[in-house]
Design an enzyme around this catalytic site. Sequence first.
Site, short mmCIF file in Angstrom:
data_model
loop_
_atom_site.label_atom_id
_atom_site.label_comp_id
_atom_site.label_asym_id
_atom_site.label_seq_id
_atom_site.Cartn_x
_atom_site.Cartn_y
_atom_site.Cartn_z
N GLY A 141 0.84 -1.20 0.00
CA GLY A 141 0.00 0.00 0.00
C GLY A 141 0.87 1.24 0.00
O GLY A 141 2.04 1.19 0.41
N GLN A 188 3.05 9.97 1.33
CA GLN A 188 4.34 9.26 1.32
C GLN A 188 5.19 9.62 0.10
O GLN A 188 6.38 9.34 0.08
CB GLN A 188 4.12 7.74 1.35
CG GLN A 188 3.55 7.25 2.66
CD GLN A 188 3.44 5.76 2.67
OE1 GLN A 188 2.47 5.20 2.18
NE2 GLN A 188 4.43 5.08 3.20
N CYS A 232 6.18 0.00 7.56
CA CYS A 232 5.75 1.08 6.68
C CYS A 232 6.91 1.47 5.77
O CYS A 232 8.05 1.53 6.23
CB CYS A 232 5.33 2.28 7.53
SG CYS A 232 4.87 3.72 6.57
N LEU A 233 6.61 1.75 4.51
CA LEU A 233 7.67 2.14 3.56
C LEU A 233 8.34 3.44 3.98
O LEU A 233 9.47 3.71 3.58
CB LEU A 233 7.09 2.30 2.15
CG LEU A 233 6.57 1.01 1.48
CD1 LEU A 233 5.89 1.33 0.17
CD2 LEU A 233 7.69 0.01 1.29
N HIS A 266 -4.10 1.44 7.87
CA HIS A 266 -2.76 2.02 7.82
C HIS A 266 -2.70 3.18 6.82
O HIS A 266 -2.16 4.24 7.13
CB HIS A 266 -1.77 0.90 7.44
CG HIS A 266 -0.34 1.32 7.36
ND1 HIS A 266 0.63 0.88 8.23
CD2 HIS A 266 0.30 2.14 6.48
CE1 HIS A 266 1.79 1.43 7.91
NE2 HIS A 266 1.62 2.19 6.84
N HIS A 292 -2.33 7.39 7.27
CA HIS A 292 -1.36 8.26 6.58
C HIS A 292 -2.03 9.58 6.14
O HIS A 292 -1.40 10.63 6.20
CB HIS A 292 -0.80 7.58 5.34
CG HIS A 292 0.43 6.75 5.58
ND1 HIS A 292 1.57 7.27 6.14
CD2 HIS A 292 0.70 5.44 5.33
CE1 HIS A 292 2.49 6.30 6.22
NE2 HIS A 292 1.98 5.19 5.76
#
Length: 172
Positions: A46, A51, A93-94, A135, A139
């Site tokens: 995702g 991000q 998380c990235l 999640h 964000h």
Amino acid sequence: MAVLEIRKYPDPVLRRKSRPVAGITPEIQKLIDDMIETMYAAPGVGLAAPQVGIPLRLAVIDVSTKEENIPLLVLVNPEIISTEGEQSEEEGCLSVSDFQSVVTRFAKVRVRATDRDGKLCEVSGEGLLARAFQHEIDHLDGVLFIDRISPLKRGLFKRRVRKNLKEDKAAI
Ligand code: NI
């Protein structure tokens, strides 16, 4: 399509509350395509627009596996409309490098969003998909999974970040 730079904690853009997407323009379509490519390249299941540095309420999710074919989801202005039960699983998380922790979330959620054609839709998920919905929507509100872990674990994470930042500085 292009792979975009993924912003990492403590980038302030990750803490902003994102604005709703006003309409599906060619620019938004391009952003969606770039986010999909960026998510697959990472690889991640995702990705939310903040991000990649864009504070808009937009996320892409693909939790399909070899065993289970779940379609790629594009969520424009998503909101959780109902929840059920509880699940606790390891999460990462990235935008948060080299750190995972158990996060307790709703077991099932139902989400209302607009798709990339501007059509209003509702989708339900459980397990990893429910976790991804929560999640990614977090964000959009400037919330990271590290905000939802125990103070002890969060302290561990913050000490590690401070140490890494110091090491980075020393390397310059
Ligand atoms: Ni994330």
